[in-house]
Design a protein around this motif. Structure first.
Motif, PDB file in Angstrom:
ATOM      1  N   ASN A 108       4.023  36.869  68.565  1.00 14.87           N
ATOM      2  CA  ASN A 108       4.943  37.309  69.365  1.00 14.87           C
ATOM      3  C   ASN A 108       6.390  37.575  68.622  1.00 14.87           C
ATOM      4  O   ASN A 108       6.146  38.211  67.379  1.00 14.87           O
ATOM      5  N   ASN A 109       7.332  37.395  69.227  1.00 14.80           N
ATOM      6  CA  ASN A 109       8.774  38.096  69.027  1.00 14.80           C
ATOM      7  C   ASN A 109       9.299  36.838  67.879  1.00 14.80           C
ATOM      8  O   ASN A 109       9.136  35.969  67.526  1.00 14.80           O
ATOM      9  N   PHE A 110       9.891  37.895  66.260  1.00 17.72           N
ATOM     10  CA  PHE A 110      10.047  37.454  64.808  1.00 17.72           C
ATOM     11  C   PHE A 110      10.960  37.270  65.166  1.00 17.72           C
ATOM     12  O   PHE A 110      12.045  37.332  66.274  1.00 17.72           O
TER      13      PHE A 110
ATOM     14  N   LYS B 130      -0.019  50.422  70.627  1.00 20.12           N
ATOM     15  CA  LYS B 130      -1.137  49.074  70.241  1.00 20.12           C
ATOM     16  C   LYS B 130      -2.413  49.033  71.122  1.00 20.12           C
ATOM     17  O   LYS B 130      -3.505  49.179  69.921  1.00 20.12           O
TER      18      LYS B 130
ATOM     19  N   GLY C   7       5.138  43.382  56.268  1.00 24.15           N
ATOM     20  CA  GLY C   7       4.225  43.787  54.821  1.00 24.15           C
ATOM     21  C   GLY C   7       4.282  43.397  53.187  1.00 24.15           C
ATOM     22  O   GLY C   7       3.337  42.930  53.059  1.00 24.15           O
TER      23      GLY C   7
ATOM     24  N   THR D  58       1.864  49.119  62.032  1.00 25.02           N
ATOM     25  CA  THR D  58       2.596  50.662  62.769  1.00 25.02           C
ATOM     26  C   THR D  58       3.403  50.701  62.621  1.00 25.02           C
ATOM     27  O   THR D  58       4.070  50.190  64.070  1.00 25.02           O
TER      28      THR D  58
ATOM     29  N   LEU E 262      -1.560  45.153  62.936  1.00 23.88           N
ATOM     30  CA  LEU E 262      -0.433  43.891  63.183  1.00 23.88           C
ATOM     31  C   LEU E 262      -0.532  43.903  65.056  1.00 23.88           C
ATOM     32  O   LEU E 262       0.596  45.489  65.293  1.00 23.88           O
TER      33      LEU E 262
ATOM     34  N   LEU F   6       9.064  44.724  56.926  1.00 23.64           N
ATOM     35  CA  LEU F   6       9.542  43.153  56.682  1.00 23.64           C
ATOM     36  C   LEU F   6       8.427  42.593  57.033  1.00 23.64           C
ATOM     37  O   LEU F   6       7.983  41.164  56.115  1.00 23.64           O
TER      38      LEU F   6
ATOM     39  N   GLU G  59       3.185  56.458  67.763  1.00 22.44           N
ATOM     40  CA  GLU G  59       2.707  55.809  66.730  1.00 22.44           C
ATOM     41  C   GLU G  59       1.289  55.613  66.975  1.00 22.44           C
ATOM     42  O   GLU G  59       0.421  55.666  66.614  1.00 22.44           O
TER      43      GLU G  59
ATOM     44  N   ILE H 258       0.694  42.697  69.062  1.00 19.02           N
ATOM     45  CA  ILE H 258       1.821  42.432  70.119  1.00 19.02           C
ATOM     46  C   ILE H 258       0.941  40.923  70.676  1.00 19.02           C
ATOM     47  O   ILE H 258      -0.045  41.487  71.223  1.00 19.02           O
TER      48      ILE H 258
ATOM     49  N   LEU I 221       2.543  58.811  57.413  1.00 13.49           N
ATOM     50  CA  LEU I 221       1.105  58.596  58.390  1.00 13.49           C
ATOM     51  C   LEU I 221       2.002  59.697  59.298  1.00 13.49           C
ATOM     52  O   LEU I 221       0.354  60.513  60.448  1.00 13.49           O
TER      53      LEU I 221
ATOM     54  N   GLY J  71       2.044  58.058  50.214  1.00 17.60           N
ATOM     55  CA  GLY J  71       1.133  58.954  51.552  1.00 17.60           C
ATOM     56  C   GLY J  71       2.865  58.628  52.763  1.00 17.60           C
ATOM     57  O   GLY J  71       3.706  57.845  52.693  1.00 17.60           O
TER      58      GLY J  71
HETATM   59  N1  LIG Z   1      10.098  42.739  66.657  1.00 18.46           N
HETATM   60  C1  LIG Z   1       9.237  41.610  66.970  1.00 18.46           C
HETATM   61  O1  LIG Z   1       9.228  40.777  67.233  1.00 18.46           O
HETATM   62  C2  LIG Z   1       7.445  42.246  66.894  1.00 18.46           C
HETATM   63  C3  LIG Z   1       6.240  41.049  67.653  1.00 18.46           C
HETATM   64  C4  LIG Z   1       5.404  42.306  67.132  1.00 18.46           C
HETATM   65  C5  LIG Z   1       4.913  43.398  66.794  1.00 18.46           C
HETATM   66  N2  LIG Z   1       5.793  43.437  65.813  1.00 18.46           N
HETATM   67  C6  LIG Z   1       5.353  44.662  65.456  1.00 18.46           C
HETATM   68  O2  LIG Z   1       5.607  44.668  63.998  1.00 18.46           O
HETATM   69  C7  LIG Z   1       5.680  46.182  64.057  1.00 18.46           C
HETATM   70  C8  LIG Z   1       6.796  46.276  62.275  1.00 18.46           C
HETATM   71  O3  LIG Z   1       6.505  45.628  61.609  1.00 18.46           O
HETATM   72  P1  LIG Z   1       7.491  45.639  60.533  1.00 18.46           P
HETATM   73  O4  LIG Z   1       9.598  44.771  61.220  1.00 18.46           O
HETATM   74  O5  LIG Z   1       7.063  44.306  59.010  1.00 18.46           O
HETATM   75  O6  LIG Z   1       8.310  46.929  60.458  1.00 18.46           O
HETATM   76  P2  LIG Z   1       9.242  47.891  59.520  1.00 18.46           P
HETATM   77  O7  LIG Z   1      10.111  46.460  58.479  1.00 18.46           O
HETATM   78  O8  LIG Z   1      10.798  48.609  60.640  1.00 18.46           O
HETATM   79  O9  LIG Z   1       9.138  48.403  58.238  1.00 18.46           O
HETATM   80  C9  LIG Z   1       7.782  49.605  58.867  1.00 18.46           C
HETATM   81  C10 LIG Z   1       7.352  50.444  57.409  1.00 18.46           C
HETATM   82  O10 LIG Z   1       6.263  51.402  58.016  1.00 18.46           O
HETATM   83  C11 LIG Z   1       6.544  52.495  57.049  1.00 18.46           C
HETATM   84  N3  LIG Z   1       6.290  53.327  57.709  1.00 18.46           N
HETATM   85  C12 LIG Z   1       7.417  54.228  58.048  1.00 18.46           C
HETATM   86  N4  LIG Z   1       7.319  55.451  58.991  1.00 18.46           N
HETATM   87  C13 LIG Z   1       6.260  55.346  57.854  1.00 18.46           C
HETATM   88  C14 LIG Z   1       4.934  56.787  57.828  1.00 18.46           C
HETATM   89  N5  LIG Z   1       5.928  58.351  58.243  1.00 18.46           N
HETATM   90  N6  LIG Z   1       4.458  56.533  56.734  1.00 18.46           N
HETATM   91  C15 LIG Z   1       4.735  55.743  56.345  1.00 18.46           C
HETATM   92  N7  LIG Z   1       4.647  54.779  55.856  1.00 18.46           N
HETATM   93  C16 LIG Z   1       6.290  54.498  57.197  1.00 18.46           C
HETATM   94  C17 LIG Z   1       7.759  51.612  56.086  1.00 18.46           C
HETATM   95  O11 LIG Z   1       7.584  52.479  54.774  1.00 18.46           O
HETATM   96  P3  LIG Z   1       8.242  53.455  54.003  1.00 18.46           P
HETATM   97  O12 LIG Z   1       9.516  53.184  54.190  1.00 18.46           O
HETATM   98  O13 LIG Z   1       8.342  52.218  52.535  1.00 18.46           O
HETATM   99  O14 LIG Z   1       7.365  54.694  53.738  1.00 18.46           O
HETATM  100  C18 LIG Z   1       8.085  50.367  55.977  1.00 18.46           C
HETATM  101  O15 LIG Z   1       7.338  50.053  55.086  1.00 18.46           O
HETATM  102  C19 LIG Z   1       5.254  47.305  64.963  1.00 18.46           C
HETATM  103  O16 LIG Z   1       4.633  47.740  65.207  1.00 18.46           O
HETATM  104  C20 LIG Z   1       5.835  46.466  65.928  1.00 18.46           C
HETATM  105  O17 LIG Z   1       5.592  46.763  67.598  1.00 18.46           O
HETATM  106  C21 LIG Z   1       7.269  43.451  65.903  1.00 18.46           C
END
Ligand SMILES: NC(=O)c1ccc[n+]([C@@H]2O[C@H](COP(=O)([O-])OP(=O)(O)OC[C@H]3O[C@@H](n4cnc5c(N)ncnc54)[C@H](OP(=O)(O)O)[C@@H]3O)[C@@H](O)[C@H]2O)c1
Length: 297
Positions: free
Chosen positions: A136-138, A116, A13, A71, A99, A11, A77, A101, A51, A49
Motif C-alpha cells: 500500500n501507499n508508503f 507491474k 531496498g 522497478t 515489489l 527507500l 519500467e 502495489i 536496468l 549495473g
Molecule cells: N511510494 C509508494 O507509496 C509505493 C507503494 C507501493 C509500491 N511502490 C513501488 O515502489 C517502487 C519504488 O521503490 P523505492 O521508493 O524504494 O525506490 P527509490 O527509493 O526511488 O529507489 C530507486 C532505486 O532504483 C535504482 N535505479 C533507478 N534507475 C535504475 C537503473 N536504470 N538501473 C539500475 N538501478 C536503477 C536506484 O539505484 P541507483 O540510483 O543506486 O542506481 C535506487 O536504488 C516503485 O516501483 C513503486 O511503484 C511505491
C-alpha cells in the motif's frame, strides 16, 4: 546465500539490505553509481549495473541464488522489469521477490500499475519461483513534504477522503527479508498493509496533534497538486500519479480482513503505526523540540 538487491540504494531496498546483512546473508547491491558503494553496510557489496543495459544484468546475476527486485518508476519500467526476469531465469536464480502495489489489478490504466502487471505475468510465465509483495501507499512518501508541512502548514499528498491502509517501508522490508530467507513463500502474493485506514484529513490531523499547530489537508484538486508537482517531477510522472490519486480518491485503498490474515504469514511483528512514524519523523525534522520521539528507534 548470495542475494542480489536491485533498488538496494533506494527507500525500500536499503532497509532490505540492512535486514539481510543482519541475518548474515551475502548481499550484493546493484547500483549505477560506484560512489554509493562507500555507504554500504559491512557485509554488503556493490555491483555496477543498469536496468537499461541488459548485458550488465547478466553479469550481475552470476552466482546469485535469490533476487529482490524494485522497478524504479520510469516510462520504460516494463522493459526494465522484463529484462531482469529474463536475466534471472537465464542465470538459474532460484527465487525472485518483486515489489508491486496493493490491488494493482484494479487500475490497469495507470501506467506504473500496468507495468507491474506485465512484470508479474512474465514472472508467472518464467517457471522460476517468485513472490510478489503488494504494498500500500508508503508512510515514508511524506518525507518529501517536509517543507510544505513545516513551512506552509499543508499536508499535500492528495490521497482523498475514503482512506488507505498506508504502510511503513520498514514493515515491507521485514516481509521481503522473510520471503527471501525462509522457505514456503514461493508462488505467493502477499499484501503489505498498515493497521489504520488513513484519509488525507486523518493524516493532516495527526501532523497537527504531533506538531501542536494546525496542518491543513491540501485537498483533492489534482490540477492544483499537479501544478506544484511539475516543479519537481517530470511531466509523464505527474500524469501517471494524477491517475493514481484519482483512483485513491474514487475508491480508496482499504485492506480487507482476509488480507490481514494473508499478511500475517510474512509478518514477524504487528505493523508499525502511523502516529509513531509521524512522531519519529517530526523529531528528526525538529530534534530540539521533540526529544521524546527522537529516542524512538
Ligand atoms: N511510494 C509508494 O507509496 C509505493 C507503494 C507501493 C509500491 N511502490 C513501488 O515502489 C517502487 C519504488 O521503490 P523505492 O521508493 O524504494 O525506490 P527509490 O527509493 O526511488 O529507489 C530507486 C532505486 O532504483 C535504482 N535505479 C533507478 N534507475 C535504475 C537503473 N536504470 N538501473 C539500475 N538501478 C536503477 C536506484 O539505484 P541507483 O540510483 O543506486 O542506481 C535506487 O536504488 C516503485 O516501483 C513503486 O511503484 C511505491
Amino acid at each position: 546465500m548470495n542475494i542480489l538487491v536491485i533498488g538496494g540504494t533506494g527507500l525500500v531496498g536499503s532497509h532490505v539490505v540492512k535486514g539481510l546483512v543482519a541475518k548474515g546473508e551475502q548481499v550484493h547491491i546493484l547500483t549505477r553509481s560506484a560512489d554509493k558503494a562507500d555507504g554500504f553496510p559491512l557485509g554488503a557489496s556493490g555491483i555496477i549495473g543498469d536496468l537499461h543495459k541488459p548485458e550488465t544484468l547478466r553479469w550481475a546475476m552470476r552466482g546469485i541464488d535469490r533476487v529482490f527486485l524494485v522497478t524504479p518508476l520510469s516510462p520504460t519500467e516494463t522493459e526494465e522489469g522484463l529484462a531482469v526476469v529474463a536475466a534471472a531465469n537465464h542465470a538459474g536464480v532460484r527465487h525472485l521477490v518483486y515489489l508491486s502495489i496493493y490491488h494493482v489489478e484494479q487500475a490497469p490504466y495507470i501506467p506504473h500499475f500496468k507495468s507491474k502487471m506485465k512484470i508479474q505475468r512474465a514472472l508467472r510465465d518464467s517457471g522460476m519461483a517468485f513472490t510478489v509483495i503488494m504494498a500500500n501507499n508508503f508512510f515514508q512518501n511524506d518525507l518529501v513534504y517536509r517543507e510544505s508541512i513545516l513551512k506552509e502548514g499543508i499536508y499535500p499528498q492528495p490521497i482523498g477522503d475514503i482512506g488507505l491502509n498506508r504502510v511503513d517501508v520498514r514493515d515491507i522490508a521485514d516481509a521481503v527479508v522473510a520471503t527471501l530467507t525462509q522457505t514456503g513463500h514461493e508462488f505467493h502474493c502477499y499484501p503489505l498493509i498498515g493497521a489504520e485506514v488513513l484519509s488525507g484529513q486523518d493524516v493532516a490531523d495527526i501532523y497537527t496533534r504531533t506538531l501542536g499547530r494546525e496542518i491543513r489537508y491540501g485537498g483533492n484538486d489534482l490540477d492544483i497538486w499537479g501544478g506544484k508537482a511539475t516543479h519537481t517531477l517530470p511531466g509523464w510522472l505527474v500524469q501517471d500519479l494524477k491517475l493514481m490519486y484519482e483512483f485513491f480518491q474514487r475508491q480508496g485503498l482499504r485492506a480487507s480482513e482476509a488480507d490481514f490474515v494473508l499478511q500475517a504469514k510474512v509478518r514477524c511483528h504487528l505493523p508499525r503505526n502511523f502516529h509513531m512514524f509521524v512522531g519519529e519523523t517530526v523529531a528528526a525534522w525538529m530534534p530540539d523540540e521533540h526529544r521524546e520521539y527522537a529516542k524512538v528507534g
